[in-house]
Each structure stands twice: as C-alpha cells, then as structure tokens.
Write a protein that holds these residues in place. Structure first.
Motif, PDB file in Angstrom:
ATOM      1  N   ASN A  81       0.827  -1.211   0.000  1.00 50.42           N
ATOM      2  CA  ASN A  81       0.000   0.000   0.000  1.00 50.42           C
ATOM      3  C   ASN A  81       0.854   1.252   0.000  1.00 50.42           C
ATOM      4  O   ASN A  81       0.374   2.329   0.309  1.00 50.42           O
ATOM      5  N   ARG A  82       2.128   1.100  -0.373  1.00 55.36           N
ATOM      6  CA  ARG A  82       3.032   2.241  -0.389  1.00 55.36           C
ATOM      7  C   ARG A  82       2.646   3.222  -1.478  1.00 55.36           C
ATOM      8  O   ARG A  82       2.115   2.845  -2.520  1.00 55.36           O
ATOM      9  N   LYS A  83       2.966   4.468  -1.226  1.00 56.92           N
ATOM     10  CA  LYS A  83       2.755   5.505  -2.229  1.00 56.92           C
ATOM     11  C   LYS A  83       3.767   5.279  -3.359  1.00 56.92           C
ATOM     12  O   LYS A  83       4.933   4.967  -3.123  1.00 56.92           O
ATOM     13  N   ARG A  84       3.327   5.420  -4.588  1.00 58.25           N
ATOM     14  CA  ARG A  84       4.183   5.206  -5.743  1.00 58.25           C
ATOM     15  C   ARG A  84       5.238   6.308  -5.842  1.00 58.25           C
ATOM     16  O   ARG A  84       4.921   7.491  -5.734  1.00 58.25           O
ATOM     17  N   ASN A  85       6.481   5.914  -6.044  1.00 55.79           N
ATOM     18  CA  ASN A  85       7.577   6.869  -6.195  1.00 55.79           C
ATOM     19  C   ASN A  85       7.723   7.191  -7.682  1.00 55.79           C
ATOM     20  O   ASN A  85       8.078   6.320  -8.470  1.00 55.79           O
ATOM     21  N   GLU A  86       7.454   8.415  -8.065  1.00 51.11           N
ATOM     22  CA  GLU A  86       7.464   8.812  -9.468  1.00 51.11           C
ATOM     23  C   GLU A  86       8.877   8.950 -10.039  1.00 51.11           C
ATOM     24  O   GLU A  86       9.042   9.048 -11.243  1.00 51.11           O
TER      25      GLU A  86
END
Length: 111
Positions: A81-86
């Motif tokens: 559920n980690r935030k996506r690293n752009e």
C-alpha cells in the motif's frame, strides 16, 4: 488491462519532464527526450520483455532484460500500500528473477 491513450501518455510525459527539470536540473529539451524514452519503456515493459541500460547510483552501467507483463511475473502473495515513487521505475529482472528499480533520470538506452 486497459490501453493507455495518447492523451494520457502525453500527460505522463509532461509530468515526468517537469519533474526532471525541477529535481535533476535537466534542460527542457533533455527532459522531454528522457520522459519520452521512459514512457516508451514503461509501455514496452507492460507488453513484453525489453532490454535496456541505465546508470546505477555508483556510476556503473547496468544492462538489464526486464518485464512488467503479468504472464511473466511471479505470483506475489501480497500487495504493498506504499505511495508510488514517481522518480523510479520498477521492473522484474528476468536474469536475476527479482524485482529491481532505477531512477528514471539514469535511463540510457532502450533496445
């Protein structure tokens, strides 16, 4: 799996290019070229195995063959559920049989 439309791809490219200008001090022209190369690599990884090269953090050049095609990925029991690293691109390295990532600013070539 849904197809990415041309409008969505252009939006993604512009967002990536702007990030490269702000965080990695690329010129606008360099940022657009890099963003298009990353966008094309992402699209190709979703459909097949792709060979590409990038510069590792320590300066070495890494040649990889990877994919994001669901049929070629191992079964993963959990979803993060980690935030996506752009700023990074995650791929499944077929040679090492594990997930890897690299900074999109360091992509050198797509074969």
């Amino acid at each position: 799996m849904t197809e990415i439309t041309s409008k969505e791809q252009k939006r993604e490219v512009m967002k990536l290019a702007w990030m490269l200008v702000k965080t990695h001090h690329f010129t606008k022209e360099e940022a657009m070229k890099q963003a298009w190369m990353v966008s094309k690599l992402r699209s190709a990884l979703r459909t097949d195995s792709v060979s590409f090269a990038y510069r590792k953090i320590n300066g070495d050049i890494r040649y990889a063959c990877g994919t994001l095609k669901p049929d070629l990925l191992p079964q993963s029991p959990r979803r993060s559920n980690r935030k996506r690293n752009e700023t990074v691109l995650v791929y499944f390295d077929q040679g090492r049989q594990s997930f890897r990532c690299f900074k999109i600013a360091n992509l050198l070539d797509v074969a």
